[in-house]
Scaffold this motif. Structure first.
Motif, mmCIF file in Angstrom:
data_model
loop_
_atom_site.group_PDB
_atom_site.id
_atom_site.type_symbol
_atom_site.label_atom_id
_atom_site.label_comp_id
_atom_site.label_asym_id
_atom_site.label_seq_id
_atom_site.Cartn_x
_atom_site.Cartn_y
_atom_site.Cartn_z
ATOM 1 N N THR A 234 -23.545 18.947 16.797
ATOM 2 C CA THR A 234 -24.375 18.212 17.745
ATOM 3 C C THR A 234 -24.278 18.757 19.163
ATOM 4 O O THR A 234 -25.132 18.491 20.001
ATOM 5 C CB THR A 234 -23.987 16.714 17.719
ATOM 6 N N GLY A 235 -23.249 19.550 19.461
ATOM 7 C CA GLY A 235 -23.110 20.117 20.792
ATOM 8 C C GLY A 235 -22.546 19.131 21.792
ATOM 9 O O GLY A 235 -21.719 18.273 21.458
ATOM 10 N N LEU A 236 -23.015 19.236 23.028
ATOM 11 C CA LEU A 236 -22.489 18.398 24.105
ATOM 12 C C LEU A 236 -22.645 16.916 23.804
ATOM 13 O O LEU A 236 -21.763 16.105 24.129
ATOM 14 C CB LEU A 236 -23.203 18.745 25.417
ATOM 15 N N ALA A 237 -23.737 16.515 23.170
ATOM 16 C CA ALA A 237 -23.990 15.095 22.901
ATOM 17 C C ALA A 237 -22.961 14.486 21.967
ATOM 18 O O ALA A 237 -22.872 13.259 21.858
ATOM 19 C CB ALA A 237 -25.397 14.910 22.332
ATOM 20 N N ALA A 238 -22.174 15.314 21.270
ATOM 21 C CA ALA A 238 -21.125 14.781 20.402
ATOM 22 C C ALA A 238 -20.044 14.058 21.190
ATOM 23 O O ALA A 238 -19.300 13.253 20.623
ATOM 24 C CB ALA A 238 -20.502 15.900 19.578
ATOM 25 N N GLU A 239 -19.946 14.334 22.489
ATOM 26 C CA GLU A 239 -18.963 13.637 23.318
ATOM 27 C C GLU A 239 -19.170 12.128 23.287
ATOM 28 O O GLU A 239 -18.216 11.364 23.418
ATOM 29 C CB GLU A 239 -19.054 14.121 24.768
ATOM 30 N N ALA A 240 -20.408 11.687 23.108
ATOM 31 C CA ALA A 240 -20.687 10.251 23.094
ATOM 32 C C ALA A 240 -20.005 9.551 21.923
ATOM 33 O O ALA A 240 -19.756 8.341 21.982
ATOM 34 C CB ALA A 240 -22.194 10.010 23.041
ATOM 35 N N TYR A 241 -19.723 10.299 20.856
ATOM 36 C CA TYR A 241 -19.043 9.711 19.699
ATOM 37 C C TYR A 241 -17.526 9.654 19.878
ATOM 38 O O TYR A 241 -16.845 9.063 19.053
ATOM 39 C CB TYR A 241 -19.343 10.522 18.437
ATOM 40 N N GLU A 242 -17.022 10.278 20.929
ATOM 41 C CA GLU A 242 -15.578 10.438 21.084
ATOM 42 C C GLU A 242 -15.007 9.698 22.279
ATOM 43 O O GLU A 242 -13.925 10.041 22.752
ATOM 44 C CB GLU A 242 -15.244 11.932 21.209
ATOM 45 N N SER A 243 -15.697 8.711 22.803
ATOM 46 C CA SER A 243 -15.173 7.979 23.949
ATOM 47 C C SER A 243 -15.625 6.524 23.888
ATOM 48 O O SER A 243 -16.653 6.196 23.287
ATOM 49 C CB SER A 243 -15.663 8.614 25.264
ATOM 50 N N GLY A 244 -14.841 5.656 24.516
ATOM 51 C CA GLY A 244 -15.199 4.254 24.675
ATOM 52 C C GLY A 244 -15.358 3.503 23.367
ATOM 53 O O GLY A 244 -14.685 3.763 22.366
ATOM 54 N N ALA A 245 -16.286 2.542 23.371
ATOM 55 C CA ALA A 245 -16.516 1.693 22.201
ATOM 56 C C ALA A 245 -16.961 2.476 20.969
ATOM 57 O O ALA A 245 -16.500 2.181 19.855
ATOM 58 C CB ALA A 245 -17.549 0.614 22.541
ATOM 59 N N VAL A 298 -26.671 4.742 22.749
ATOM 60 C CA VAL A 298 -26.898 4.086 24.041
ATOM 61 C C VAL A 298 -26.135 4.816 25.144
ATOM 62 O O VAL A 298 -26.669 5.077 26.231
ATOM 63 C CB VAL A 298 -26.475 2.607 23.973
ATOM 64 N N ALA A 299 -24.881 5.178 24.872
ATOM 65 C CA ALA A 299 -24.068 5.867 25.879
ATOM 66 C C ALA A 299 -24.667 7.226 26.238
ATOM 67 O O ALA A 299 -24.679 7.620 27.410
ATOM 68 C CB ALA A 299 -22.640 6.032 25.370
ATOM 69 N N SER A 300 -25.175 7.957 25.258
ATOM 70 C CA SER A 300 -25.742 9.277 25.549
ATOM 71 C C SER A 300 -27.042 9.180 26.324
ATOM 72 O O SER A 300 -27.374 10.071 27.111
ATOM 73 C CB SER A 300 -25.961 10.052 24.246
ATOM 74 N N ALA A 301 -27.801 8.107 26.116
ATOM 75 C CA ALA A 301 -29.047 7.938 26.876
ATOM 76 C C ALA A 301 -28.768 7.602 28.340
ATOM 77 O O ALA A 301 -29.581 7.916 29.218
ATOM 78 C CB ALA A 301 -29.889 6.834 26.245
ATOM 79 N N GLU A 302 -27.634 6.982 28.626
ATOM 80 C CA GLU A 302 -27.316 6.574 29.987
ATOM 81 C C GLU A 302 -26.773 7.715 30.835
ATOM 82 O O GLU A 302 -26.774 7.628 32.061
ATOM 83 C CB GLU A 302 -26.297 5.432 29.953
ATOM 84 N N ASP A 303 -26.284 8.787 30.225
ATOM 85 C CA ASP A 303 -25.690 9.900 30.964
ATOM 86 C C ASP A 303 -26.676 11.062 31.010
ATOM 87 O O ASP A 303 -27.003 11.640 29.971
ATOM 88 C CB ASP A 303 -24.393 10.344 30.285
ATOM 89 N N PRO A 304 -27.168 11.439 32.208
ATOM 90 C CA PRO A 304 -28.177 12.504 32.289
ATOM 91 C C PRO A 304 -27.682 13.864 31.822
ATOM 92 O O PRO A 304 -28.482 14.727 31.476
ATOM 93 C CB PRO A 304 -28.554 12.534 33.778
ATOM 94 N N ARG A 305 -26.362 14.092 31.794
ATOM 95 C CA ARG A 305 -25.857 15.387 31.343
ATOM 96 C C ARG A 305 -26.309 15.718 29.934
ATOM 97 O O ARG A 305 -26.625 16.864 29.612
ATOM 98 C CB ARG A 305 -24.318 15.400 31.359
#
Length: 322
Positions: A234-245, A298-305
């Motif tokens: 998934t690349g950079l967007a995979a970070e959203a699966y590895e943090s927070g809730a 939801v988390a990935s949509a909120e972060d413009p990176r």
């Protein structure tokens, strides 16, 4: 919305041979600090429940058809009731999120093959009555030919029912969903299989749950393996699966699914309570996966990176190729 460049170190950064960049480094932001993408406004429990229950229903229909063929009537009835109940609750969750039943009915006014939502709406409209007819015929003990036809027809639609929601969310611009479009259907297929197996193990007599135990193990291997492959691709967007809730939900999902599969494999000689424990773990793991995937989106949509960086990488790749 577009990104804006904010000032980096005064005078720019140094480059090779003492050169200075005349333009300061860019930081990713957007006008007035608002996200590049609009945050999904779906209700978490409604949408995650819709994703989970649809998978449970589809895989249960396949399990019911197999149980009919192998003469396991108690397992067949459990799976048919599970499919009918799950798809009914899934439709209720969808309608509750939409706000009014009329909005779902409006989606049936046209059929658009290029729209996953349109195809999914028609798929549910055809599949739900079949599951209810199959369950009603089994419980009543009458109309066996019609019931068998309904069971077989529901099983034919079941793979699409179990996985079309993956296509639905990946067809959006949400980075952690869209970038995972290759593997997400396999993740949802594995999760659907573990959920259906979990329901069967929890509710059917242990002496008829052999197919459910095997389905639990195969589904867990597919779900966990495909999800790990998905994160790697998934690349950079995979970070959203590895943090927070999302990370908490997904760690719980992996532990419950793997643990439930191990318990299921050992449940043949352990009695009803052990099988019910395995089934509960599998159901909870499948539900936790859908919640984790939803919150990661939801988390990935909120972060413009997660939107801007992959776009720049693709543009750079095209420029090099050109």
């Amino acid at each position: 919305m577009s990104e804006v460049a904010r000032g980096g170190p005064r005078g720019g950064r140094r480059r090779g041979r003492g050169e200075r960049a005349m333009v300061p480094d860019a930081e990713f932001a957007s006008y007035y600090g608002r996200p590049v993408l609009k945050r999904p406004e779906w209700k978490p429990l409604d949408v995650a429940g819709y994703l989970w229950l649809g998978g449970l229903a589809g895989a249960s229909s396949l399990l019911a058809a197999g149980a009919d063929v192998t003469a396991r009537p108690a397992l067949a009835r459990t799976a048919k009731l599970g499919a009918a109940g799950a798809i009914s609750l899934s439709l209720a969750a969808l309608v509750h999120d939409l706000g009014r039943p009329a909005r779902f009915l409006n989606m049936l006014r046209v059929f658009k093959p290029t729209s996953p939502m349109s195809v999914g709406s028609w798929l549910l409209a055809a599949y739900a009555p079949l599951t209810m007819a199959a369950a009603a015929a089994d419980v009543a003990g009458r109309y066996r030919i019609a019931g068998a036809a309904a069971t077989a027809s529901a099983a034919a639609l079941a793979p699409a029912v179990a996985t079309y929601t993956a296509v639905l969310i990946c067809d959006t611009a949400v980075p952690s969903w869209h970038e995972a479009y290759r593997e997400m259907p396999f993740v949802f297929a594995g999760s659907a299989a573990t959920a259906a197996a979990g329901w069967a193990l929890a509710a059917a007599p242990p002496d008829q749950t052999g197919p459910a135990r095997r389905t639990a193990v195969l589904g867990a291997v597919l779900e966990v393996g495909a999800f790990r492959l998905m994160k790697r691709n998934t690349g950079l967007a995979a970070e959203a699966y590895e943090s927070g809730a999302p990370r908490a939900w997904l760690r719980a999902a992996e532990g419950l699914t793997a643990g439930g599969a191990v318990l299921a494999a050992c449940a043949a000689r352990r009695g009803r309570a052990f099988a019910a424990l395995a089934g509960t773990a599998l159901l909870a793991g499948s539900a936790a996966l859908r919640l984790g995937v939803f919150h990661a989106g939801v988390a990935s949509a909120e972060d413009p990176r997660y939107t801007v960086v992959p776009q720049r990488e693709r543009l750079a790749a095209r420029s090099r190729a050109g």
